[in-house]
Each structure stands twice: as structure tokens, then as C-alpha cells.
Design an enzyme around this catalytic site. Sequence first.
Site, PDB file in Angstrom:
ATOM      1  CG  ASP A  99      -2.209   0.846   0.885  1.00 37.40           C
ATOM      2  OD1 ASP A  99      -2.149   1.656  -0.060  1.00 37.40           O
ATOM      3  OD2 ASP A  99      -3.234   0.717   1.584  1.00 37.40           O
TER       4      ASP A  99
HETATM    5  C1  BGC Z   1      -5.029   3.135   0.066  1.00 39.08           C
HETATM    6  C2  BGC Z   1      -5.282   2.060  -0.958  1.00 39.08           C
HETATM    7  C3  BGC Z   1      -5.198   2.630  -2.340  1.00 39.08           C
HETATM    8  C4  BGC Z   1      -3.845   3.278  -2.520  1.00 39.08           C
HETATM    9  C5  BGC Z   1      -3.626   3.850  -3.888  1.00 39.08           C
HETATM   10  C6  BGC Z   1      -3.787   3.936  -0.238  1.00 39.08           C
HETATM   11  O1  BGC Z   1      -3.697   5.038   0.588  1.00 39.08           O
HETATM   12  O2  BGC Z   1      -4.931   2.548   1.328  1.00 39.08           O
HETATM   13  O3  BGC Z   1      -6.522   1.469  -0.726  1.00 39.08           O
HETATM   14  O4  BGC Z   1      -5.435   1.654  -3.289  1.00 39.08           O
HETATM   15  O5  BGC Z   1      -3.730   4.331  -1.584  1.00 39.08           O
HETATM   16  O6  BGC Z   1      -4.357   4.972  -4.122  1.00 39.08           O
END
Ligand code: BGC
Length: 762
Positions: free
Chosen positions: A291
Amino acid sequence: MKHFSLKSIIAAGLATIVAGCTSQTSTQMSGEEQKFISELMSNMTLEEKIGQLNLLPAPGPIVTGISEQTEIVSQIKEGMVGSILNIKGADAIREYQRIAVEESRLGIPILFGLDVIHGYQTEFPIPLAVSCAWDTLAVTESAVIAAREAATDGIAWTYSPMVDICRDARWGRIAEGNGEDPWLSGLIGQAYVRGYQGDDLAGEETILACLKHYALYGAAESGRDYNTTDMSENRMFNEYLLPYKMSVEAGVGSVMTSFNDINGTPASANKWLMNDVLREQWGFDGFLVTDYSAIFEMKAHGLGNEDVLTERAMNATVDMDMCGNCYINQLTRLVKEGRITERQIDTACERVLHAKYALGLFDDPYRYINKEKGEKELFKAENRAAARRITAETFVLLKNEGNLLPLEKKGRIALIGPVAGSKAQLTGCWSVSSDYSKYTTIYESMSKYLEGKAEVKYAEGCHYSYDPELEKHFLWNDSASTRSHKELLDEALATARWADVVVAVLGETKEMTGEAASMCNIEMQASQRDLLEALLKTGKPVVLLLANGRPMALKWEQENVPAIMDIWFPGSEAGDAICDVLFGDKAPMGHLTTTFPQHAGQLPIYYNHKNTGRPIGENDYAKYTSGYLDVTNAPLYPFGYGLSYTTFEMSDIDLSSPTMNADGSIDATVIVTNTGTREGTALIQLYTRDLIASVTRPVQELKGFQHCTLKPGASTPVKFTITPDMLRFYDSQLNYINEKGDFDLMIGFNCRDVKHETFTLE
Ligand code: BGC
């Protein structure tokens, strides 16, 4: 358009072929692909391989995490960027792709990712809402449409499905998941994967799915985002991991690590979870991405400096670093120092290249970008019609005293509450690709729907909060009303007095759920509650349409408002879908996939809990039993709950046999009758309870469900077949087993309103 195909260049022998490539091969690779990737990799420098493991955000308006957005063009030219996220628009994507394929040494195409979570431009309701339709075909259909739209703009990779089980409504990200039941969430996860990826990833209308957030992110302590989870393996395997596993079984091509600490090791460094469980036990052979800056963030978890964190993530078999810049900054040195082997880099790089190959990007790096097609595809009437139909399925009728609903299409309707006049608020969290200019507000849709039949007046009614600072957080990029509380209230009351019926659209703003949107107070904000109370005092009948992304504690509303329907964050087709159900052209058919508490103090609350040694009736209190002094254990609305405009009754359960052999099955049948005066759809739910086992088991577990649509007075048999497989669980040694003995079998309209039978597994 210059047609470029790295694959054809290599096939023509233009690439330098260096013998002795050490990479492992994925089981899914064909001979042709294996040859192509080996040849390509044999021509790559270590730095270029590491570049493939680097996912960076494009500078621009879409921001989904904390990291500096830097210029990325020079890094693309150097082959240091394998994938890009947070970009939209065919022209912008084409230009970045052109730079990668024409101006970098090897011309490896970039993989473009975006959070296409519940639609691209045609927005479906938030996932929690979609789960309340209990309709996996609808989930797949929504994902097919989302993929088709996103693909025309050049998006080849979405960060969905999210299958984190959450039992604590304080957590804002509960909005992104599929509710609290692991099996249902797994079925829905699989349905998303099928919809995005289809049968052929290389097709122009399919995109790569990314399962997230692996793992246990929804179990964050106190519902606070990014917080610690600490959990026994027995609970993990029986209650939390199933939806991830089921999505892997559906063939999801990538998996995202979660932010949280799990029993002392954050997910991105958790070799046991990533390698031993995900890859070895479950056979996942796609690539693993972190993430947003999750490797870097392990510094704050106290695991050391970036070199150590990088080492740990690599050793956990994490292939791609999202926006953390750890891999790109550390890996070359770590390889030189012998702390990471080149073979590890090769394996990760190969997995990423495999995904690009499977997506057809080596055949045509621009294959996903089709502006002309996009102009026809994006937000087209057919997509919107599907969204409208599916959206109507997600509404959950929570209360309907005196059959106030459906409303008649006549007279005067006061539509009150800021959400009813807003476009931005309709889509809920993760609507980065929405184009609000294309939507209509609920007020606009309703005025059109009732044109020539009834009059509708709109009043904003209130601020989202009395506290201006809080309201700023609740609105983030949207602006608050400039009018005073009194002015708004006076106008709303005048509108209500004018009307025959009041429809109040209240609840949450879209920023009150989603990421970093945990809330301690999950009741209606005082400004909205006061408005509702004042509206009720006018004596006019009041319908509450609840806009929300989480279960809310609405005890006061349940006691005081005659009709309540949960519309969640319904997406771009909100207005029409709401009218379809509110005015009775369709019957409500949604059922909760998440328990609504009476009070936030009951959290975590979930239907499939275990018993204590001192259980008590849900509505009772007794000294020395497991309850609270001030609130009973009952939920406000239980899992599986949802009303219709008609009523249903169910016969007792007819069991084909009171015993089941280890290799046999039994049938359980009920007769369902529509006892009301309108056609309606019932959701019949099957639950079991393992009455005696070697480890403690939940008091109820969902094992099946079926919809049946019945005309007034009509009846139908509904049959479930139960097999021993459905009764398996992980024992204390984590063996997945059946244990002989007695089971309670329940069939009903929600987890509380059930008929019982017992049977014995022999
Ligand atoms: C979130 C994810 C997301 C990623 C990309 C993160 O902050 O937890 O769910 O897919 O950002 O945008």
C-alpha cells in the site's frame, strides 16, 4: 500513432540476448512468454529491473497518500519507473506511455493503475452498499462496466476488490468492503475479480484486479485507521482470511499489502503472511504491491531504517513498492552488499513483467488507450441504466411505519438536507474518476421524475455540523454552506409546512467514511438531528433517506422517524434510482451486510460472534452475565435485515433427514409466502451453528442465501442443500476439518428472524 511493440522487436532478434538468466518462472507462463521475458530480462541492468518494482504517483490532482509528488519524466526515461498511479485521461496516459516506450532504453511499457473502486465515470454505489444487494452477478456487471470505461482511458490496473472484514463501524474504510461476513465477502470479492479480469486479461475491456488490503486491515484496534491488529491464528483463518483466499482462488492477478502491524510484524514485512500463507498455501502466483508508502512507514512502526525495511519487504516476497521510494533508493546497494540476492530481484521483476505481458502491453503498449472509444463508452446510457438498476437494489428499507412508503407521485414534496442538493456528496469515497458535471442532484432528478405529477421543493436545511472546523474535515474539497444555521432551518421548516410529505436526506458526507475517516461518534451530527427533530415537530410525515458509508447508531431516529431507508452513497445514478424505489416503481430489496449498533459503545458488534460462558438474551440484563448496564446486547438492525413494501412469511423447515453422512448431504426446504399486497423480493438466508466442537464456534454462520420474487398471495418452496464441506472449520492446530455432532440449522429473513431445526453430522 507510432505503433511500437517491444515483443515484435525481440521476436525479430533486435534485442541483445545474454545467456544465463537466473529468474524463476511462474507456473502460468507459456513457453513463448517465458522466452520473451527471459530474453528481455537478460538485457536489463540491475537498476532497470529494480525500476520495474517502482510504482510512483503522477503529479496532478489525484492524491491518495502522504508523499511528495515529484516530476517523474526523467525517471521514466532512465527506466526507473515500472508503474504509475493516480493519473487519468487518455491524453496524459498516452504521453507518459510514449515517453516510456520511445525514450527509455528498453521501452518497457508502463502499467497504469488507479483506484477504480465502484465505477469509473459511471459511478455505482460504494462497495458496502453494493454488498447489500447480495447479488454477485450485479457485482460482476458493475466491475465489467468499470473496467470497460477505465480501460478506454488507459487504466490497466485497479486497486479493487477490497475484502477486509470489519466489525467496527468507527473505521471509515468499512465503506469500501463487503460487510462483516467472511464467506459473503469472499463471494463478492470473486465476483469483482471476474468482472475486472474477465477470461482474457489481454482483452481491451479487461483490467488487472488488485486484492486488498492483505491482511486484517479491517480489524484495526479501536476502529482507528492504520492501527495495530493482534489476532490469534485460529481467528484469522476462521474469521478474517477467507475472503482473501477466495479472491486468490478466483485468479486475482495482484495483491496489496496492508498498512497495519499484525502480531508484531507489519504486513509489508510479514513473510509468513505473504510467502507462507498467500503464495505457498494458497498458490498465489501474481505480484505483490505494498500500500501507499507502506515500506517506508515501517520506520514509524519502529523496524529500523530504510535499508532494513527494504530488506524485510523483499524477504517477505513483496514485489512492488508503492510510492515509498525504498526499493529504488536501497535495492542496488543491498544487492551489492549481498543482503538481497539478484535472484530475488529477478523473481520480483519477472512477476511484474508477467502481468504486463498478460495484459497485452508488450503487443501494444497503447492498447488500453482509446480516446474515440472512450468518448462513446464513458458514462454512456447503457452503463448508466445498469448502474441505476443495480443502485436501486442496494437500498435497505429499515423502517416503514404505517406503510408510509412508497410515496404517491402526487401532491407536494419537501426534499430537505444538503446531500439532496449536492453532486459531490453522492458518490462517496473513492470517486477519483468521477465527473460531477455529468450528474444530476437528487433534487434535479426528482423534479424531472415527478414533472406534471407532483411538486418538489428543495431546502438545504442545515450544515453538516455545528462545528465549522469539523465541517471542513467533513467536506475536504467541497465547500460548506455560507448561510447561517437559523436561515437554513427557517427555510426548511417553511418548505416542510408547505408540503404534504417531507423527504429528509441526511447522514454523513462522503469524507466521513473512506480512508483516514474514523469517527468516535457514529450518531447523526447534532445539526442534522436537530433539523430532523424540527421537521418531525411540524407534524408532517417524514421519510429519512440515510446517506452514509458506515452503520450508524440511530436509536433516536428509529424511535422517532416513521420511515427510514438507507441509500448509502449511491453514485452517479442516485437520483433516478432513489425515485424508482421511493415512489414504488421498484420495491426495496437490499439487506444489511453489516450490523447497526444501538450505541458506539457496543463496537465491535457482529452477528457471527462466539458465546460467552455467561450469555444473556439480547434484550435482557442480569447480574453476572455478559452485557452492559446501560445498553442491551441487541443490535439496532441485525445482519441480513431489510424490509420490503410487502410482507413475507415462512413455513417451518422441512429437513430431508435429521442426519448427514460424511460424504452425503441433506436438503432443507421452507415455503415462503408473500402475505402483503404488493409484489416483492425476499432474501432467504441459511445459517448454521456447530453446537459442540473442539474449539469454540460462532453462534451463527451464513451458509447460503436465495432471492425469491413473489406476487401478493403467492408462495414458493426455497431449498438449500447442505454438505459437510460447508461445515468445515480450522481447529486449534489449523487443520481444516469436519467434526461429527449436532448442528443448529436456521433459515430466515435476517440473522435474528429465523426458523430452527437440528441435524447430526455422522
Ligand atoms: C489506500 C489504498 C489505495 C492506494 C492507492 C492507499 O492510501 O490505502 O486502498 O489503493 O492508496 O491509491
